[in-house]
Design an enzyme around this catalytic site. Structure first.
Site, PDB file in Angstrom:
ATOM      1  N   MET A   1      88.701  -6.135   5.215  1.00 53.85           N
ATOM      2  CA  MET A   1      90.154  -6.340   5.114  1.00 53.85           C
ATOM      3  C   MET A   1      90.881  -5.862   6.370  1.00 53.85           C
ATOM      4  O   MET A   1      92.106  -5.872   6.413  1.00 53.85           O
ATOM      5  CB  MET A   1      90.699  -5.633   3.873  1.00 53.85           C
ATOM      6  CG  MET A   1      90.256  -6.284   2.591  1.00 53.85           C
ATOM      7  SD  MET A   1      91.050  -7.902   2.377  1.00 53.85           S
ATOM      8  CE  MET A   1      90.248  -8.447   0.865  1.00 53.85           C
TER       9      MET A   1
ATOM     10  N   TYR B   1      96.846   8.049   4.972  1.00 50.98           N
ATOM     11  CA  TYR B   1      96.690   7.379   3.676  1.00 50.98           C
ATOM     12  C   TYR B   1      98.036   7.304   2.946  1.00 50.98           C
ATOM     13  O   TYR B   1      98.431   6.247   2.448  1.00 50.98           O
ATOM     14  CB  TYR B   1      95.658   8.168   2.868  1.00 50.98           C
ATOM     15  CG  TYR B   1      95.498   7.786   1.419  1.00 50.98           C
ATOM     16  CD1 TYR B   1      94.687   6.722   1.052  1.00 50.98           C
ATOM     17  CD2 TYR B   1      96.122   8.516   0.405  1.00 50.98           C
ATOM     18  CE1 TYR B   1      94.520   6.386  -0.299  1.00 50.98           C
ATOM     19  CE2 TYR B   1      95.966   8.192  -0.934  1.00 50.98           C
ATOM     20  CZ  TYR B   1      95.153   7.129  -1.281  1.00 50.98           C
ATOM     21  OH  TYR B   1      95.001   6.804  -2.605  1.00 50.98           O
ATOM     22  N   SER B   2      98.758   8.446   2.908  1.00 49.23           N
ATOM     23  CA  SER B   2     100.051   8.475   2.212  1.00 49.23           C
ATOM     24  C   SER B   2     101.014   7.473   2.827  1.00 49.23           C
ATOM     25  O   SER B   2     101.750   6.787   2.109  1.00 49.23           O
ATOM     26  CB  SER B   2     100.674   9.864   2.288  1.00 49.23           C
ATOM     27  OG  SER B   2      99.872  10.795   1.643  1.00 49.23           O
ATOM     28  N   ALA B   3     101.001   7.383   4.161  1.00 54.08           N
ATOM     29  CA  ALA B   3     101.915   6.449   4.839  1.00 54.08           C
ATOM     30  C   ALA B   3     101.655   5.020   4.368  1.00 54.08           C
ATOM     31  O   ALA B   3     102.590   4.265   4.090  1.00 54.08           O
ATOM     32  CB  ALA B   3     101.731   6.553   6.349  1.00 54.08           C
TER      33      ALA B   3
ATOM     34  N   GLU C   1      83.294   8.395  -6.702  1.00 53.10           N
ATOM     35  CA  GLU C   1      82.438   9.163  -5.790  1.00 53.10           C
ATOM     36  C   GLU C   1      83.181   9.557  -4.530  1.00 53.10           C
ATOM     37  O   GLU C   1      83.088  10.683  -4.049  1.00 53.10           O
ATOM     38  CB  GLU C   1      81.201   8.339  -5.423  1.00 53.10           C
ATOM     39  CG  GLU C   1      80.120   8.419  -6.475  1.00 53.10           C
ATOM     40  CD  GLU C   1      78.968   7.483  -6.166  1.00 53.10           C
ATOM     41  OE1 GLU C   1      78.656   7.291  -4.977  1.00 53.10           O
ATOM     42  OE2 GLU C   1      78.402   6.942  -7.136  1.00 53.10           O
TER      43      GLU C   1
HETATM   44  P1  NDP Z   1      86.434   3.758  -3.583  1.00 58.51           P
HETATM   45  O1  NDP Z   1      86.308   4.448  -2.264  1.00 58.51           O
HETATM   46  O2  NDP Z   1      85.501   4.120  -4.680  1.00 58.51           O
HETATM   47  O3  NDP Z   1      86.343   2.187  -3.351  1.00 58.51           O
HETATM   48  C1  NDP Z   1      86.999   1.593  -2.287  1.00 58.51           C
HETATM   49  C2  NDP Z   1      86.651   0.127  -2.277  1.00 58.51           C
HETATM   50  O4  NDP Z   1      87.262  -0.489  -1.131  1.00 58.51           O
HETATM   51  C3  NDP Z   1      85.154  -0.117  -2.170  1.00 58.51           C
HETATM   52  O5  NDP Z   1      84.793  -1.230  -2.935  1.00 58.51           O
HETATM   53  C4  NDP Z   1      84.968  -0.394  -0.695  1.00 58.51           C
HETATM   54  O6  NDP Z   1      83.802  -1.183  -0.531  1.00 58.51           O
HETATM   55  C5  NDP Z   1      86.243  -1.159  -0.358  1.00 58.51           C
HETATM   56  N1  NDP Z   1      86.580  -1.091   1.062  1.00 58.51           N
HETATM   57  C6  NDP Z   1      86.596  -0.001   1.870  1.00 58.51           C
HETATM   58  N2  NDP Z   1      86.922  -0.348   3.116  1.00 58.51           N
HETATM   59  C7  NDP Z   1      87.111  -1.689   3.106  1.00 58.51           C
HETATM   60  C8  NDP Z   1      87.439  -2.640   4.102  1.00 58.51           C
HETATM   61  N3  NDP Z   1      87.628  -2.276   5.374  1.00 58.51           N
HETATM   62  N4  NDP Z   1      87.536  -3.941   3.756  1.00 58.51           N
HETATM   63  C9  NDP Z   1      87.320  -4.324   2.470  1.00 58.51           C
HETATM   64  N5  NDP Z   1      87.016  -3.479   1.471  1.00 58.51           N
HETATM   65  C10 NDP Z   1      86.903  -2.169   1.791  1.00 58.51           C
HETATM   66  O7  NDP Z   1      87.972   3.944  -4.023  1.00 58.51           O
HETATM   67  P2  NDP Z   1      88.582   4.368  -5.434  1.00 58.51           P
HETATM   68  O8  NDP Z   1      87.956   3.535  -6.484  1.00 58.51           O
HETATM   69  O9  NDP Z   1      88.570   5.840  -5.545  1.00 58.51           O
HETATM   70  O10 NDP Z   1      90.099   3.924  -5.239  1.00 58.51           O
HETATM   71  C11 NDP Z   1      90.554   2.643  -5.631  1.00 58.51           C
HETATM   72  C12 NDP Z   1      92.061   2.608  -5.451  1.00 58.51           C
HETATM   73  O11 NDP Z   1      92.665   3.656  -6.209  1.00 58.51           O
HETATM   74  C13 NDP Z   1      92.505   2.806  -4.009  1.00 58.51           C
HETATM   75  O12 NDP Z   1      93.587   1.958  -3.704  1.00 58.51           O
HETATM   76  C14 NDP Z   1      92.945   4.250  -3.990  1.00 58.51           C
HETATM   77  O13 NDP Z   1      93.896   4.526  -3.001  1.00 58.51           O
HETATM   78  C15 NDP Z   1      93.531   4.405  -5.382  1.00 58.51           C
HETATM   79  N6  NDP Z   1      93.577   5.792  -5.819  1.00 58.51           N
HETATM   80  C16 NDP Z   1      92.414   6.477  -6.059  1.00 58.51           C
HETATM   81  C17 NDP Z   1      92.464   7.798  -6.416  1.00 58.51           C
HETATM   82  C18 NDP Z   1      91.225   8.584  -6.706  1.00 58.51           C
HETATM   83  O14 NDP Z   1      91.338   9.816  -6.905  1.00 58.51           O
HETATM   84  N7  NDP Z   1      90.045   7.967  -6.754  1.00 58.51           N
HETATM   85  C19 NDP Z   1      93.752   8.519  -6.528  1.00 58.51           C
HETATM   86  C20 NDP Z   1      94.900   7.697  -6.276  1.00 58.51           C
HETATM   87  C21 NDP Z   1      94.808   6.384  -5.926  1.00 58.51           C
HETATM   88  P3  NDP Z   1      82.953  -1.331   0.829  1.00 58.51           P
HETATM   89  O15 NDP Z   1      82.778   0.030   1.382  1.00 58.51           O
HETATM   90  O16 NDP Z   1      81.718  -2.000   0.364  1.00 58.51           O
HETATM   91  O17 NDP Z   1      83.793  -2.218   1.704  1.00 58.51           O
END
Ligand code: NDP
Length: 287
Positions: A87, A177-179, A215
């Site tokens: 992305m 991230y917050s931004a 994780e």
């Molecule tokens: P994870 O880190 O577990 O998952 C992130 C996902 O994004 C993975 O599938 C990863 O897959 C994908 N990803 C990462 N970089 C890219 C990239 N450059 N292009 C495309 N895909 C990408 O995140 P969470 O499940 O913890 O979080 C999900 C959402 O919830 C996020 O928006 C997060 O900000 C929000 N959130 C989470 C919190 C938490 O405590 N877990 C708290 C508050 C909000 P891959 O590496 O294979 O690309």
């Protein structure tokens, strides 16, 4: 006495009149979930599969996406497929939406959930990193929304944006991230206003999440945050519920008080103090 009583009756009527969620609401719906190779996105894909949706998932890691698709098919998805890519590339973001058009013939729900890797620690002054994270966490959300809008208008569908309390309130140690999360609120809350003025029947649900036990989040913050994480399966279901019910915002594990927001507007310094007191500074890894 009469006025509070009428207030209570009205509040009760309002809540009971709100539609309840039923899994059938998402049966047969065509849904994109981004960031679905792990974490909350992966769990959303499994819930959608159990509900019988058509699912298109995306992330970078093809091997993980393949496994998630296999599991979705076992769980009963009407169909499941993936597109892998990053992305960081807006052309890829648009390509994912195009794939929904060609393979699903339209789109009912766009769930924007992916998040780029960042650091957990004091702001290190790396402006390039802030720019890159804005592209992944914000601009690609804008690009996908723009490309998907004709299909979502046709289906009177929904956009679900996964954000964080760090996108509503200033949190330390996640400055870039917050931004990006604050930017999402600005863009999507303004867009919702324009949809309302133009009678565009596409809902926008902004999801404000707390600490969830994925994780990556545990790895980054478990040593530092003094709050227990909430379960990702339940979180994923709450996001889908809020999207299907076309709610404006979801606050997951903040209860109905949304206390941080009340304090933000009325007692900002008290909130800043309370936020800081939730961190164990000796657990912080120095950058
Ligand atoms: P994870 O880190 O577990 O998952 C992130 C996902 O994004 C993975 O599938 C990863 O897959 C994908 N990803 C990462 N970089 C890219 C990239 N450059 N292009 C495309 N895909 C990408 O995140 P969470 O499940 O913890 O979080 C999900 C959402 O919830 C996020 O928006 C997060 O900000 C929000 N959130 C989470 C919190 C938490 O405590 N877990 C708290 C508050 C909000 P891959 O590496 O294979 O690309």
């Amino acid at each position: 006495i009469l006025i509070p009583f009428l207030g209570l009756v009205l509040a009760f009527w309002f809540y009971s009149a709100r539609e309840n969620f039923k899994p059938e609401m998402l049966k047969g719906k065509r849904v994109i979930v981004t960031g679905a190779s792990t974490g909350i996105g992966e769990q959303m894909a499994y819930h959608l599969a159990r509900m019988g949706s058509h699912i298109l998932i995306t992330a970078r890691t093809e091997a993980k996406l393949q496994k998630v698709v296999e599991r979705c098919l076992e769980l009963g998805a009407a169909s499941a497929r993936y597109v892998s890519g990053t992305m960081e590339d807006m052309a890829f973001a648009e390509h994912v939406v195009k794939e929904a058009e060609t393979s699903l013939g339209g789109l009912d729900m766009l769930i924007l959930n992916h998040v780029g890797t960042s650091y957990f620690g004091y702001f290190n002054g790396d402006v390039g990193h802030v720019r890159k994270l804005l592209e992944i966490n914000f601009l690609s959300y804008v690009a996908m929304t723009t490309s998907a809008l004709p299909m979502l208008k046709a289906s009177e569908g929904s956009i679900v944006v996964v954000s964080s309390m760090a996108g509503k309130v200033g949190f330390p140690f996640t400055v870039p991230y917050s931004a990006t999360k604050f930017a999402l609120d600005g863009f999507f809350s303004s867009l919702r206003q324009e949809f309302s003025i133009q009678s565009v029947n596409v809902s926008i649900t902004l999801c404000i999440l707390g600490f969830i036990d994925t994780e990556s989040a545990l790895r980054a913050a478990a040593e530092v945050l003094l709050v227990p994480p909430a379960p990702r399966e339940e979180c994923a279901l709450e996001i889908l519920r809020a999207g299907a019910l076309r709610r404006r915002e979801l606050y997951y594990r903040y209860g109905s008080t949304r206390l941080p927001l009340l304090l933000r507007d009325w007692a900002a310094e008290l909130l800043d103090y309370l936020v800081r007191s939730r961190y164990r500074l000796d657990g912080l890894k120095r950058n």
